[in-house]
Design a protein around this motif. Structure first.
Motif, PDB file in Angstrom:
ATOM      1  N   ASP A 115       0.831  -1.210   0.000  1.00 16.64           N
ATOM      2  CA  ASP A 115       0.000   0.000   0.000  1.00 16.64           C
ATOM      3  C   ASP A 115       0.862   1.254   0.000  1.00 16.64           C
ATOM      4  O   ASP A 115       0.575   2.230  -0.709  1.00 16.64           O
ATOM      5  CB  ASP A 115      -0.929   0.003   1.217  1.00 16.64           C
ATOM      6  CG  ASP A 115      -2.033  -1.028   1.113  1.00 16.64           C
ATOM      7  OD1 ASP A 115      -2.282  -1.506  -0.018  1.00 16.64           O
ATOM      8  OD2 ASP A 115      -2.639  -1.357   2.140  1.00 16.64           O
ATOM      9  N   SER A 118       2.412   1.662  -3.441  1.00 19.05           N
ATOM     10  CA  SER A 118       1.446   2.120  -4.436  1.00 19.05           C
ATOM     11  C   SER A 118       1.218   3.626  -4.334  1.00 19.05           C
ATOM     12  O   SER A 118       1.102   4.322  -5.359  1.00 19.05           O
ATOM     13  CB  SER A 118       0.114   1.376  -4.254  1.00 19.05           C
ATOM     14  OG  SER A 118       0.268  -0.001  -4.484  1.00 19.05           O
ATOM     15  N   LYS A 119       1.180   4.146  -3.132  1.00 19.74           N
ATOM     16  CA  LYS A 119       0.957   5.581  -2.947  1.00 19.74           C
ATOM     17  C   LYS A 119       2.172   6.389  -3.395  1.00 19.74           C
ATOM     18  O   LYS A 119       2.026   7.451  -4.028  1.00 19.74           O
ATOM     19  CB  LYS A 119       0.627   5.861  -1.481  1.00 19.74           C
ATOM     20  CG  LYS A 119      -0.752   5.358  -1.097  1.00 19.74           C
ATOM     21  CD  LYS A 119      -1.017   5.421   0.387  1.00 19.74           C
ATOM     22  CE  LYS A 119      -2.393   4.829   0.680  1.00 19.74           C
ATOM     23  NZ  LYS A 119      -2.681   4.726   2.112  1.00 19.74           N
ATOM     24  N   ALA A 122       2.165   6.457  -7.137  1.00 20.96           N
ATOM     25  CA  ALA A 122       1.126   7.347  -7.652  1.00 20.96           C
ATOM     26  C   ALA A 122       1.584   8.804  -7.602  1.00 20.96           C
ATOM     27  O   ALA A 122       1.364   9.574  -8.546  1.00 20.96           O
ATOM     28  CB  ALA A 122      -0.162   7.165  -6.855  1.00 20.96           C
ATOM     29  N   ILE A 123       2.251   9.188  -6.508  1.00 20.67           N
ATOM     30  CA  ILE A 123       2.746  10.556  -6.364  1.00 20.67           C
ATOM     31  C   ILE A 123       3.837  10.840  -7.403  1.00 20.67           C
ATOM     32  O   ILE A 123       3.855  11.908  -8.031  1.00 20.67           O
ATOM     33  CB  ILE A 123       3.278  10.791  -4.940  1.00 20.67           C
ATOM     34  CG1 ILE A 123       2.126  10.705  -3.930  1.00 20.67           C
ATOM     35  CG2 ILE A 123       3.971  12.145  -4.823  1.00 20.67           C
ATOM     36  CD1 ILE A 123       2.576  10.657  -2.486  1.00 20.67           C
ATOM     37  N   PHE A 368      -2.835   9.437   5.632  1.00 17.22           N
ATOM     38  CA  PHE A 368      -2.078   9.150   4.419  1.00 17.22           C
ATOM     39  C   PHE A 368      -1.893   7.649   4.226  1.00 17.22           C
ATOM     40  O   PHE A 368      -2.082   7.127   3.119  1.00 17.22           O
ATOM     41  CB  PHE A 368      -0.712   9.829   4.477  1.00 17.22           C
ATOM     42  CG  PHE A 368       0.154   9.549   3.275  1.00 17.22           C
ATOM     43  CD1 PHE A 368       0.017  10.290   2.110  1.00 17.22           C
ATOM     44  CD2 PHE A 368       1.104   8.530   3.298  1.00 17.22           C
ATOM     45  CE1 PHE A 368       0.800  10.020   0.991  1.00 17.22           C
ATOM     46  CE2 PHE A 368       1.894   8.258   2.192  1.00 17.22           C
ATOM     47  CZ  PHE A 368       1.743   9.007   1.033  1.00 17.22           C
ATOM     48  N   ASP A 371      -5.675   5.943   3.749  1.00 18.80           N
ATOM     49  CA  ASP A 371      -6.618   6.394   2.729  1.00 18.80           C
ATOM     50  C   ASP A 371      -6.193   5.938   1.336  1.00 18.80           C
ATOM     51  O   ASP A 371      -5.175   6.365   0.811  1.00 18.80           O
ATOM     52  CB  ASP A 371      -6.726   7.920   2.776  1.00 18.80           C
ATOM     53  CG  ASP A 371      -7.711   8.472   1.768  1.00 18.80           C
ATOM     54  OD1 ASP A 371      -8.547   7.686   1.284  1.00 18.80           O
ATOM     55  OD2 ASP A 371      -7.649   9.670   1.472  1.00 18.80           O
ATOM     56  N   SER A 372      -6.992   5.087   0.724  1.00 24.03           N
ATOM     57  CA  SER A 372      -6.657   4.534  -0.580  1.00 24.03           C
ATOM     58  C   SER A 372      -6.857   5.522  -1.719  1.00 24.03           C
ATOM     59  O   SER A 372      -6.346   5.318  -2.823  1.00 24.03           O
ATOM     60  CB  SER A 372      -7.517   3.289  -0.853  1.00 24.03           C
ATOM     61  OG  SER A 372      -8.900   3.613  -0.861  1.00 24.03           O
ATOM     62  N   SER A 373      -7.589   6.608  -1.485  1.00 15.95           N
ATOM     63  CA  SER A 373      -7.887   7.557  -2.571  1.00 15.95           C
ATOM     64  C   SER A 373      -6.625   8.256  -3.079  1.00 15.95           C
ATOM     65  O   SER A 373      -6.652   8.820  -4.181  1.00 15.95           O
ATOM     66  CB  SER A 373      -8.909   8.602  -2.099  1.00 15.95           C
ATOM     67  OG  SER A 373      -8.359   9.464  -1.126  1.00 15.95           O
ATOM     68  N   ILE A 374      -5.543   8.236  -2.338  1.00 14.14           N
ATOM     69  CA  ILE A 374      -4.303   8.896  -2.753  1.00 14.14           C
ATOM     70  C   ILE A 374      -3.759   8.274  -4.048  1.00 14.14           C
ATOM     71  O   ILE A 374      -3.142   8.943  -4.875  1.00 14.14           O
ATOM     72  CB  ILE A 374      -3.256   8.842  -1.626  1.00 14.14           C
ATOM     73  CG1 ILE A 374      -3.760   9.655  -0.436  1.00 14.14           C
ATOM     74  CG2 ILE A 374      -1.901   9.371  -2.073  1.00 14.14           C
ATOM     75  CD1 ILE A 374      -3.024   9.443   0.840  1.00 14.14           C
ATOM     76  N   THR A 375      -4.024   6.992  -4.241  1.00 15.64           N
ATOM     77  CA  THR A 375      -3.564   6.328  -5.466  1.00 15.64           C
ATOM     78  C   THR A 375      -4.280   6.860  -6.707  1.00 15.64           C
ATOM     79  O   THR A 375      -3.843   6.598  -7.831  1.00 15.64           O
ATOM     80  CB  THR A 375      -3.755   4.804  -5.373  1.00 15.64           C
ATOM     81  OG1 THR A 375      -5.141   4.511  -5.145  1.00 15.64           O
ATOM     82  CG2 THR A 375      -2.915   4.214  -4.243  1.00 15.64           C
TER      83      THR A 375
END
Length: 379
Positions: A115, A118-119, A122-123, A368, A371-375
């Motif tokens: 996880d 993945s974040k 994504a950033i 942070f 929260d999965s929405s950051i991806t």
């Protein structure tokens, strides 16, 4: 069995029967409550009975929750349980530690490595897609990392700062990571975190603003330039509601108003609402008083100021940013605020359309990593 033992047992049985009968009668006669102020949540209502729900084992669990939520004098029993728990030395309830000096501290749960990876990816992908936007990231340690001296004795805690550092080291080198741990740690004896809530106070946010100014290269407004107003002394926050511990002193909330007023307009885009204030003062009368800042969280908010420097900032955030954002008004012409938990449009297109210069990703560490929405940044 002698006569006195018989009298004692009969009296005890009679008192128990009267108590059960009395509570049963009170529960029947008492109307259902919709909301619990102390727990800050909607209460379960009487589920609709059907044979299908019963056979699918959906009715009974719902009915049990209903009985539990609507039990007479619920707050009294919760308070009594809290007192017993504290008396026997219980240190944690529902992921919240009861610390020294009445501090409630949210437990940090170790995130899954995948996880976190993945974040970070994504950033980094988002940064590559927007090379002309100067990007800053601020992951704020929660109280459990800064106020370690408030933890109950003999508690072993996962090191939140270790995971923050892992993110810092894995980011693209062109992304500016703003480390606020040193300044917050140096101020740990001040009132920088609420006792009963998971947020930092306005003073804590101000210290982070000072650190932010160094990285964004603007001159911060000194604390003497603000009129500091205490707007309530009766704030019981999210951790108070979550933990169930009672008989704890409430928090106070302060707002920092600049002595030289700045003209601005706040557009709550999705709600099609405009305001001339960052604060919803009526919320001081509500349970969740922290929503005095921006009236809580929204998918998209746009602040237009009288500043003529033309700088445009996008803040992608959780609720920690709400207390810090007022300090930024004098430094930008426009501030766009997006909460990915509620925002569904494409962020890359938003940046291009609004000609964003800088972006700040601001989250508390706990949110942070959970929260999965950051991806969604990479989409």
């Amino acid at each position: 069995m002698n006569q006195y033992e018989k009298i004692y047992k009969r009296t005890l049985a009679c008192m128990l029967s009267l108590f059960i009968g009395g509570m049963f009668s009170i529960n029947i006669l008492t109307s259902n409550k919709l909301f619990s102020d102390s727990e800050n949540r909607n209460l379960e209502q009487l589920p609709k009975f059907s044979i299908q729900n019963l056979l699918e084992k959906q009715y009974t669990p719902s009915y049990e929750k209903y009985i539990s939520d609507q039990f007479a004098f619920r707050d009294f029993w919760i308070s009594m349980k809290s007192d017993i728990d504290r008396t026997i030395g219980k240190k944690e309830n529902n992921g919240v530690y009861i610390g020294k000096s009445g501090f409630l501290l949210q437990k940090f749960n170790k995130p899954e490595d995948q996880d976190v990876k993945s974040k970070i990816e994504a950033i980094n992908v988002f940064h590559l897609a927007n090379p002309n936007v100067q990007q800053h990231i601020m992951l704020v340690p929660t109280a459990i990392s800064i106020l370690e001296n408030k933890l109950p004795n003999y508690v072993s805690q996962v090191n939140e700062v270790t995971y923050i550092d892992k993110v810092k080291k894995s980011l693209n080198k062109e992304i500016n990571f703003i480390d606020v741990y040193p300044i917050l740690s140096s101020k740990k004896n001040e009132y920088i975190y609420y006792k009963t809530d998971h947020h930092w106070t306005t003073k804590g946010a101000y210290y982070a603003y000072l650190e932010l100014s160094k990285n964004m290269k603007f001159t911060p407004n000194p604390i003497e330039s603000f009129n500091i107003k205490n707007i309530t002394n009766s704030f019981y926050g999210s951790l108070y509601s979550k933990a169930g511990f009672r008989h704890i002193d409430p928090d106070s909330i302060e707002i920092y108003e600049p002595m030289e007023a700045i003209k601005y307009k706040v557009d709550y885009v999705d709600e099609d609402k405009t305001s001339r204030s960052l604060y919803e003062m009526n919320n001081i009368k509500k349970k969740d008083k922290y929503t005095v800042f921006f009236n809580g969280n929204h998918p998209l908010v746009k602040i237009t100021t009288e500043n003529t420097n033309g700088k445009k900032l996008l803040v992608v955030k959780d609720s920690y940013a709400n207390a810090l954002l007022p300090f930024l008004l004098s430094h930008f012409s426009e501030i766009h605020i997006i909460d990915l938990r509620y925002y569904n449009d494409n962020l890359n297109m938003f940046i291009q359309k609004n000609k964003i210069d800088q972006m700040l990703l601001l989250y508390n560490a706990n949110t942070f990593f959970e929260d999965s929405s950051i991806t969604d940044l990479s989409e």
